[in-house]
Write an enzyme that holds these catalytic residues in place. Structure first.
Site, mmCIF file in Angstrom:
data_model
loop_
_atom_site.group_PDB
_atom_site.id
_atom_site.type_symbol
_atom_site.label_atom_id
_atom_site.label_comp_id
_atom_site.label_asym_id
_atom_site.label_seq_id
_atom_site.Cartn_x
_atom_site.Cartn_y
_atom_site.Cartn_z
ATOM 1 N N ARG A 189 12.959 -0.092 -3.702
ATOM 2 C CA ARG A 189 12.201 -0.454 -4.896
ATOM 3 C C ARG A 189 12.880 0.098 -6.148
ATOM 4 N NH1 ARG A 189 6.082 1.474 -6.672
ATOM 5 N NH2 ARG A 189 5.295 -0.577 -7.272
ATOM 6 N N ARG A 206 6.190 4.878 -17.825
ATOM 7 C CA ARG A 206 5.188 5.920 -17.610
ATOM 8 C C ARG A 206 5.306 6.557 -16.225
ATOM 9 N NH1 ARG A 206 1.252 3.881 -14.357
ATOM 10 N NH2 ARG A 206 1.010 1.618 -14.273
ATOM 11 N N TYR A 212 9.666 -3.562 -9.995
ATOM 12 C CA TYR A 212 8.387 -3.371 -10.680
ATOM 13 C C TYR A 212 8.646 -3.211 -12.171
ATOM 14 C CZ TYR A 212 3.574 -1.571 -11.280
ATOM 15 O OH TYR A 212 2.270 -1.378 -11.655
ATOM 16 N N TYR A 230 2.073 11.961 -11.726
ATOM 17 C CA TYR A 230 0.688 12.156 -11.333
ATOM 18 C C TYR A 230 0.669 12.922 -10.014
ATOM 19 C CZ TYR A 230 1.601 8.151 -8.211
ATOM 20 O OH TYR A 230 2.126 7.313 -7.262
ATOM 21 N N HIS A 281 3.434 -7.280 -8.227
ATOM 22 C CA HIS A 281 2.259 -7.586 -9.054
ATOM 23 C C HIS A 281 2.582 -8.604 -10.145
ATOM 24 C CE1 HIS A 281 1.269 -4.105 -6.762
ATOM 25 N NE2 HIS A 281 1.678 -3.213 -7.631
ATOM 26 N N ASP A 292 -2.812 -2.383 -2.606
ATOM 27 C CA ASP A 292 -2.312 -1.327 -3.498
ATOM 28 C C ASP A 292 -3.023 0.007 -3.235
ATOM 29 O OD1 ASP A 292 -0.583 -0.340 -5.548
ATOM 30 O OD2 ASP A 292 -2.211 -0.458 -6.995
ATOM 31 N N CYS A 295 0.863 -1.179 0.000
ATOM 32 C CA CYS A 295 0.000 0.000 0.000
ATOM 33 C C CYS A 295 0.900 1.229 0.000
ATOM 34 C CB CYS A 295 -0.950 -0.002 1.203
ATOM 35 S SG CYS A 295 -0.127 -0.226 2.790
ATOM 36 N N HIS A 296 0.301 2.399 -0.115
ATOM 37 C CA HIS A 296 1.056 3.640 -0.234
ATOM 38 C C HIS A 296 0.405 4.728 0.618
ATOM 39 C CE1 HIS A 296 2.657 1.806 -3.965
ATOM 40 N NE2 HIS A 296 1.394 1.538 -4.257
#
Length: 297
Positions: free
Chosen positions: A124, A130, A156, A49, A180, A248, A32-33
């Site tokens: 990470r 993107r 990732y 974003y 994932h 997530d 989670c974040h």
């Protein structure tokens, strides 16, 4: 799409359902974040974003609503290598959260030790174009060799990159977690090329783990995520000692089709039908990586 007065987006529901499935006591949401709050922890100037604030109080309220005990908070790419928002959330968790940082490969050993003291247990490496502009594999390997004892690397990437990344992954000298599942095409089914490649990677080393998470990202058909369940269930069965699960939340970049976290939790017994598999997925495996000092009954 929900925008605030500053044009920032919300990618999570404000009224998650209460799941029918009750996780076993001690269950860990292992991915989670947190976002901000931006007034205290500004976003990176390179952020792809700009989300609305989703701070620790909201995360821990969701944790309790879903029936979990602990969180593993992964540094969000919108915060770049400034890990203060993640560290703040860990500090407010009363020992019930640990974290994964994103660091500048030139980080000093003293700074790594500071992150360790703050509850970070891994770093990470993000290869999604993107989300990041640069992913220097040589520098990533250099910092991986300097991690504090007991740390791991989270990687990732998307499935079409796995073959090219294999030499890099093989060279990482600490345990690895694949985020994932490397984003496979779940419509291929459990025997499809993407999941076969992931299995080959898992078989190559005994210290590679994967998160069987994000049906909302991976199953384009949407709820009830039948393609995801069909593809992922056999993976959980065959690699039960090396799988993790996470919500997530707050679902970065999912503002166009916001998932219901309660419904995501209800998928757990569909991909891990046996209670013993559920305990490994939600307790034994994440505790081994993030709270190894705690004896799990």
């Amino acid at each position: 799409m929900s925008l605030d007065a500053n044009g920032r987006v919300r990618s999570w529901t404000l009224d998650s359902s209460k799941p029918r499935y009750v996780p076993p006591p001690g269950a860990v949401d292992a991915h989670c974040h947190v976002f901000g709050p931006a007034v205290e922890f500004p976003f990176s100037p390179n952020a792809k974003y700009l989300p609305q604030d989703a701070g620790p109080e909201a995360l821990f309220a969701l944790r309790d609503r879903l029936g979990f005990t602990r969180n593993v908070i992964v540094q969000a790419s919108c915060h770049g290598t400034d890990n203060r928002a993640t560290l703040n959330a860990i500090a407010k968790s009363a020992g019930r959260a640990r974290g994964v940082a994103v660091v500048d490969p030139a980080i000093s050993d003293a700074e790594l030790e500071g992150l360790d003291q703050g509850g970070i247990r891994g770093i990470r490496f993000n290869f999604l174009k993107r989300l990041v502009d640069d992913a220097p594999k040589d520098k990533f390997l250099e910092v991986a060799k300097r991690l504090p004892a007991g740390w791991h690397v989270v990687v990732y990437f998307e499935a079409d990159l796995l073959e090219a990344l294999r030499p890099f992954l093989d060279a990482i000298p600490v345990p690895i977690i694949i985020d994932h599942m490397g984003r496979p095409d779940v419509t291929q089914g459990p025997g499809g090329a993407d999941l076969r490649a992931l299995r080959q990677l898992l078989d190559s080393r005994g210290d590679i783990w994967t998160k069987v998470s994000c049906p909302d990202r991976l199953d384009a058909a949407g709820p009830p995520y039948d393609d995801f369940v069909a593809a992922v269930g056999p993976l959980v069965e065959d690699y039960g000692d090396r799988v993790l699960w996470g919500t997530d939340w707050p679902h970065p970049n999912m503002e166009s089709r916001i998932p219901d976290d309660g419904a995501l939790v209800d998928l757990i017994p569909r991909i891990a039908p046996a209670p013993e598999l559920q305990r490994k997925l939600l307790i034994g495996n994440p505790m081994k990586l993030y709270w190894p000092e705690v004896i799990v009954p």
